[in-house]
Enzyme design. Structure first.
Site, PDB file in Angstrom:
ATOM      1  N   SER A  50       0.705  -1.300  -0.175  1.00 22.75           N
ATOM      2  CA  SER A  50       0.183   0.151   0.004  1.00 22.75           C
ATOM      3  C   SER A  50       0.889   1.320   0.018  1.00 22.75           C
ATOM      4  CB  SER A  50      -0.975   0.166   1.256  1.00 22.75           C
ATOM      5  OG  SER A  50      -1.695  -1.160   1.168  1.00 22.75           O
ATOM      6  N   GLY A  52     -13.387 -20.363   3.336  1.00 22.72           N
ATOM      7  CA  GLY A  52     -12.605 -19.669   4.154  1.00 22.72           C
ATOM      8  C   GLY A  52     -13.659 -18.455   4.972  1.00 22.72           C
ATOM      9  N   ALA A  82     -10.268 -12.411   6.214  1.00 21.76           N
ATOM     10  CA  ALA A  82     -10.723 -12.005   4.754  1.00 21.76           C
ATOM     11  C   ALA A  82     -11.981 -12.634   4.572  1.00 21.76           C
ATOM     12  CB  ALA A  82      -9.511 -12.685   3.738  1.00 21.76           C
ATOM     13  N   THR A  84      -3.559  -3.434   8.913  1.00 16.53           N
ATOM     14  CA  THR A  84      -3.256  -4.749   8.430  1.00 16.53           C
ATOM     15  C   THR A  84      -3.282  -5.655   9.754  1.00 16.53           C
ATOM     16  OG1 THR A  84      -2.674  -6.189   6.710  1.00 16.53           O
ATOM     17  CG2 THR A  84      -0.994  -4.533   7.794  1.00 16.53           C
ATOM     18  N   ASP A 117     -12.035  -4.793   3.038  1.00 26.12           N
ATOM     19  CA  ASP A 117     -11.380  -6.061   2.580  1.00 26.12           C
ATOM     20  C   ASP A 117     -12.454  -6.753   1.651  1.00 26.12           C
ATOM     21  OD1 ASP A 117      -9.019  -5.542   3.881  1.00 26.12           O
ATOM     22  OD2 ASP A 117      -9.464  -7.124   5.431  1.00 26.12           O
ATOM     23  N   LYS A 174      -6.614  -5.267  12.808  1.00 24.83           N
ATOM     24  CA  LYS A 174      -7.904  -4.930  12.534  1.00 24.83           C
ATOM     25  C   LYS A 174      -9.045  -4.984  13.619  1.00 24.83           C
ATOM     26  CE  LYS A 174      -6.902  -6.284   7.861  1.00 24.83           C
ATOM     27  NZ  LYS A 174      -7.100  -7.115   6.624  1.00 24.83           N
TER      28      LYS A 174
END
Lengths: 266, 266
Positions: free
Chosen positions: B23, B134, B138, B69, B110, B73
């Site tokens: 980033s 998952g 994320a 990150t 995200d 979070k």
């Protein structure tokens, strides 16, 4: 320009105000020229919040250095676990880097920048009789640096005679016998190095810090002011054939010294 | 690349580790493309020191934004005075900008990054039956974003069935009646959108997150993994003629969303 990425090492310059500072560009270019992935960023922090900011920011594992500008140079010294001799004498720092235990080591390079600029412009201070005008923050650091550089004597004038006397009192123990004297007026007679460390010359209506008719061609004249680059004092000196160094020269020299210090003296 | 100067506005990305993040380059280029004198810098800060760092750094008057990150979070959400609805639901933020009173406003982008990548690659999620593999950090954000994007149903598989069930329980109150179900295995039959939100595919020896022989040409397949850019799952999908989006597409989309948010939704 360094390309910022996740591995970029951080250095901050702290001041209030901050928008006018040029170190983020200058020092970051210097880091890049030395092949380092590092950047200097400006941080606007008030005096009231300075201590809490430094304590919090110091927790960052990739924060390697701080540069300090007005009004934080004295407050910053209190965050240093170790200080160079000159920073200890001056009670102020303008650069801080990490010790091996991550505590801060501080130095004050404001005076060294002036001496380096004078040298780069051909005015080696060693052996010269110096007149310094201004005993504020910049003047204090420059007075110490001129003594360290080996001037033969140092005369000091400040519009506030008590401020000049206080500085002379602090310098006497470290002067190594070099004659120090306070002057009631900025009279350069007998001096071969004249340094302005006051803001006089930034605005067109300012009086000159030294009467220009008293300058002589064998004097080297240096100024701390960066805008205008050639102050009326320096213009008068150049008209007489004096060697000169500008505030821009001083800034340029200091950028190199700051990068040297922050990268660990490498 | 933005030229750093004293007026540069600061944004930080906070993580542990931090050297791998992209980033600082990506978002800083985005700022420059929008004509803003602003930069994003990486900060390596540990979980134990995160709260004190944020409290201290927040005192900087020219610090306008934070990107968050792993592993911060959830901790970061506690520093926000206000949260978007989705950040509140997820209990986590990955971006923070200032409110008018200088307190922090947080959002979680995200999932929106994944949806934007799927859209940019031609796989509009609205109306599709989605399989998400998952239910970690994320996956949680992506599940919420897929519902927000209007999927017709959402099936969820996680190697830990309890984790999948816990996420479904959080999503049910906000699903607006869209069918949600947990799957004991990653079976894509009946789905037209397959999203991998696990690390499977980063290493050559990883099993595929979805059995490739069960993919069909009418499925759009998306992956969160950025390296390799084309995972074995995506390679299998492309061989069948499926539309695909990569983790690199997701990162690219998210960089734009992050810059939008940090610059105030402009």
């Amino acid at each position: 320009m360094t390309v910022l990425d996740g591995a970029t090492r951080l250095h901050l310059i702290l001041g209030d105000p901050i928008a006018q500072v040029k170190s983020p560009g200058g020092v970051t270019r210097c880091f890049a020229a030395r092949g380092r992935n590092a950047a200097m960023l400006p941080v606007h922090v008030t005096a009231a919040e300075f201590d809490d900011f430094v304590r919090g920011a110091s927790l960052a594992r990739n924060l390697d250095g701080l540069t300090i500008t007005v009004p934080h140079k004295f407050a910053a010294a209190r965050h240093c676990a170790t200080l160079t001799e000159r920073a200890q004498l001056l009670g102020a720092v303008n650069v801080m880097r990490r010790n091996p235990d991550r505590s801060w080591h501080g130095d004050m390079l404001d005076g060294a920048g002036m001496v380096a600029a004078i040298r780069a412009c051909g005015g080696e201070p060693a052996g010269r009789h110096a007149l310094l005008v201004g005993a504020g923050g910049a003047g204090t650091a420059i007075a110490q640096a001129l003594l360290e550089a080996g001037v033969a004597s140092l005369a000091l004038h400040d519009a506030d005679p008590a401020r000049a006397e206080a500085l002379l009192a602090r310098l006497r123990p470290v002067s190594g016998g070099v004659p120090l004297r306070g002057l009631a007026a900025a009279e350069p007679e007998g001096c071969t190095l004249v340094v302005n460390a006051t803001p006089a010359g930034m605005r067109p209506e300012d009086p000159l810090p030294v009467p220009p008719e008293r300058l002589r061609a064998d004097m080297f004249v240096a100024d701390v002011i960066t805008a205008p680059e050639v102050t009326p004092l320096l213009a008068a000196a150049r008209a007489l054939g004096c060697g000169t160094s500008t505030g821009v020269d001083m800034f340029g020299a200091q950028v190199e010294l700051i990068a040297d210090f922050l990268l660990g003296g490498a």
